[in-house]
Design a protein around this motif. Structure first.
Motif, PDB file in Angstrom:
ATOM      1  N   GLN A  90       0.839  -1.196   0.000  1.00  0.00           N
ATOM      2  CA  GLN A  90       0.000   0.000   0.000  1.00  0.00           C
ATOM      3  C   GLN A  90       0.876   1.250   0.000  1.00  0.00           C
TER       4      GLN A  90
ATOM      5  N   LYS B 143      -9.604   5.953   5.339  1.00  0.00           N
ATOM      6  CA  LYS B 143      -9.057   4.612   5.226  1.00  0.00           C
ATOM      7  C   LYS B 143      -8.083   4.313   6.377  1.00  0.00           C
TER       8      LYS B 143
ATOM      9  N   HIS C  34      -5.072   1.370   7.530  1.00  0.00           N
ATOM     10  CA  HIS C  34      -4.216   0.260   7.112  1.00  0.00           C
ATOM     11  C   HIS C  34      -3.435  -0.234   8.327  1.00  0.00           C
TER      12      HIS C  34
END
Length: 246
Positions: free
Chosen positions: A150, A175, A177
């Motif tokens: 990512q 988002k 992660h």
């Protein structure tokens, strides 16, 4: 004699470098030692050094913060770094002299010889190349996830949270992660990208801070509240005020 300033945040590194400078044959005269950008700017303006041994990552910023605030002064630079992964590409592109920690006496002698022969105007050009390469290198963070890599734009990363060997990255688009690495493994690069570590479990992007309660709580622009540990309050406030003044 070259009036020389040591700018390094770790006392044992400064002491070791000072000892090595006393062993090598050079015309270096150490006129001061500093561990922060703030102190280094004050001393440099007052003492007008000819040469500065400059650590990349300091307690309240980085080497380029210092260089921006002292660009009106004329001095040469030998960079010092422990972060090979984040520093060497930029330093090599600029072809500037640098020393890796722990400093080796032979490397020190070579760096001193090179910098003494290098015209000041040429080194300033090299440092500008380093700054440009550095900005490009540290604009992104690549995370190794379970089934992919990512890419994160650090300007859009709000904060990181560490918990039991895992680190969560929270972005401005909502988002999240998660990677199975500790926050410590990302600290060097994040610090250089305008992040601060106000607590053992958090790193915060200064651009997303809305306000700070002096009781010890950071309020982010999305409403998230992050604690500031008592031992990190002074350093955090210094980083916050520095960004406000820029």
């Amino acid at each position: 004699m070259m009036k020389t300033l040591l700018v390094e945040d770790k006392a044992y590194i400064r002491k070791g470098l000072l000892n090595l400078l006393q062993l090598v044959e050079s015309d270096v005269q150490v006129i001061g030692e500093c561990e922060s950008v703030k102190d280094a700017v004050i001393v440099a303006n007052a003492c007008l050094p000819d040469l500065i041994f400059l650590d990349i990552n300091l307690t309240d910023g980085n080497a380029f913060d210092f260089l921006e605030q002292t660009q009106h002064l004329n001095f040469k630079v030998i960079f010092i770094t422990a972060y090979e992964e984040f520093a060497l590409k930029a330093l090599k592109i600029g072809a500037v002299d640098y020393l890796l920690k722990p400093v080796d006496i032979k490397d020190l002698e070579v760096a001193l010889h090179k910098v003494s022969k290098l015209p000041l105007t040429e080194q300033k050009q090299q440092i500008n190349a380093v700054k440009s390469a550095w900005d490009n290198e540290n604009a992104k963070l690549i995370l190794s996830l379970h089934d992919s890599f990512q890419v994160i734009d650090l300007s859009e990363l709000m904060f990181c949270e560490s918990d039991k060997g895992y680190t969560s990255f929270y972005c401005s688009d909502g988002k999240k992660h998660v990677v199975s690495k500790t926050l410590k493994e990302f600290e060097a690069q994040l610090t250089l990208a305008n992040f601060t570590r106000p607590h053992q479990s958090y790193m915060v992007n200064l651009k997303f801070i809305d306000k700070y309660d002096k009781s010890g709580v950071i309020h982010l622009k999305n409403g998230k509240k992050i604690p500031v540990s008592s031992r990190k309050k002074e350093q955090f406030v210094s980083s916050l005020l520095k960004r406000k003044s820029n």
